[in-house]
Design a protein around this motif. Structure first.
Motif, PDB file in Angstrom:
ATOM      1  N   THR A  26       0.826  -1.211   0.000  1.00 32.22           N
ATOM      2  CA  THR A  26       0.000   0.000   0.000  1.00 32.22           C
ATOM      3  C   THR A  26       0.859   1.260   0.000  1.00 32.22           C
ATOM      4  O   THR A  26       0.501   2.262  -0.608  1.00 32.22           O
ATOM      5  CB  THR A  26      -0.958   0.024   1.206  1.00 32.22           C
ATOM      6  N   MET A  29       2.102   1.786  -3.517  1.00 34.16           N
ATOM      7  CA  MET A  29       1.044   2.157  -4.460  1.00 34.16           C
ATOM      8  C   MET A  29       0.903   3.667  -4.583  1.00 34.16           C
ATOM      9  O   MET A  29       0.106   4.156  -5.382  1.00 34.16           O
ATOM     10  CB  MET A  29      -0.279   1.526  -4.044  1.00 34.16           C
ATOM     11  N   GLU A  86      -4.753  -3.039  -7.242  1.00 35.13           N
ATOM     12  CA  GLU A  86      -5.917  -2.199  -6.958  1.00 35.13           C
ATOM     13  C   GLU A  86      -7.209  -3.005  -7.112  1.00 35.13           C
ATOM     14  O   GLU A  86      -8.165  -2.804  -6.368  1.00 35.13           O
ATOM     15  CB  GLU A  86      -5.922  -0.983  -7.887  1.00 35.13           C
ATOM     16  N   CYS A 117      -3.228   6.280  -7.254  1.00 36.07           N
ATOM     17  CA  CYS A 117      -3.328   4.859  -7.593  1.00 36.07           C
ATOM     18  C   CYS A 117      -2.140   4.579  -8.503  1.00 36.07           C
ATOM     19  O   CYS A 117      -2.239   4.710  -9.729  1.00 36.07           O
ATOM     20  CB  CYS A 117      -4.659   4.563  -8.290  1.00 36.07           C
ATOM     21  N   ASP A 177     -11.951   1.539  -9.327  1.00 35.62           N
ATOM     22  CA  ASP A 177     -11.651   2.211  -8.070  1.00 35.62           C
ATOM     23  C   ASP A 177     -12.169   1.363  -6.908  1.00 35.62           C
ATOM     24  O   ASP A 177     -13.357   1.055  -6.847  1.00 35.62           O
ATOM     25  CB  ASP A 177     -12.322   3.586  -8.052  1.00 35.62           C
TER      26      ASP A 177
END
Length: 233
Positions: A26, A29, A86, A117, A177
């Motif tokens: 994370t 990312m 994602e 993202c 998303d």
């Protein structure tokens, strides 16, 4: 099902079965390249333990590293890998504590509004903009991609969102998303749009976080884009 695919899936599941490795993913990312030392401090782990987790993630090709002097900097392997990660967050969203520095209600709202993202914009603003671009026929869906139309090229150039780009084709990937469960623009087009927005100071990237802060200038311009109705001259 292919046996080799099954083995890869087992290795991936094993790599993502540890909370420390999920935190590493994370953090990366955000699109940044982070050193093992930085990650060790973030995880509150020893350098040896951090290197162990990084190797597990490298072994399944989720991340790779680049040497710079005496240091190694780790990053998500590529755009396709980032989109895959994602998409897994869409199915199993990471807990707030894994990607929020300050897990309070206000921060959660901001994170869902706008965040990185990998190298493009995600969150409710990104989804709303994508839908507006589709409605105005600035982009069209084509399989797993967004293609910019001639009308879209004129619009994006007018608003300085695709400046100094000489390629005649602008393609973005349809990225789901994980917080909104709808498409937003990823790929090279998404990266170019976000880069332009950052250069124009519509957003500011927060240190040590995927969260993006919308500036007053940005909020004004983004709202104008959402209500924009294109008319051919």
């Amino acid at each position: 099902m292919n046996k080799l695919y099954c083995e890869d899936l087992i290795l991936f599941s094993d790599a993502m079965s540890d909370s420390n490795r999920v935190i590493i993913i994370t953090e990366l990312m955000s699109g940044r390249a982070l050193s093992a030392t930085w990650l060790a401090n973030r995880l509150n782990l020893s350098p040896q333990a951090t290197r162990f987790h990084l190797k597990k993630l490298e072994d399944v090709e989720l991340i790779h590293h680049r040497a710079c002097g005496k240091h190694r900097y780790y990053e998500i392997k590529n755009q396709d890998t980032a989109m895959f990660i994602e998409s897994t967050f869409k199915i199993i969203p990471p807990k707030d504590c894994l990607f929020l520095t300050n897990a309070n209600a206000n921060t959660k709202i901001k994170f869902k509004e706008a965040r990185m993202c990998y190298n493009h914009l995600a969150g409710s603003w990104s989804v709303a903009l994508t839908q507006s671009f589709i409605n105005n026929e600035f982009i069209v869906k084509q399989d797993n991609f967004f293609i910019v139309t001639e009308k879209g090229k004129n619009f994006f150039n007018e608003h300085k969102l695709l400046v100094n780009v000489f390629d005649t084709t602008f393609v973005g990937k349809r990225c789901i998303d994980f917080s909104e469960h709808r498409d937003h623009i990823g790929g090279s087009l998404g990266a170019l749009l976000l880069q332009s927005m950052l250069q124009q100071e519509w957003f500011k990237q927060n240190d040590n976080s995927r969260e993006l802060t919308i500036t007053p200038k940005g909020r004004k311009n983004l709202n104008l884009l959402l209500i924009y109705k294109y008319e051919d001259l």
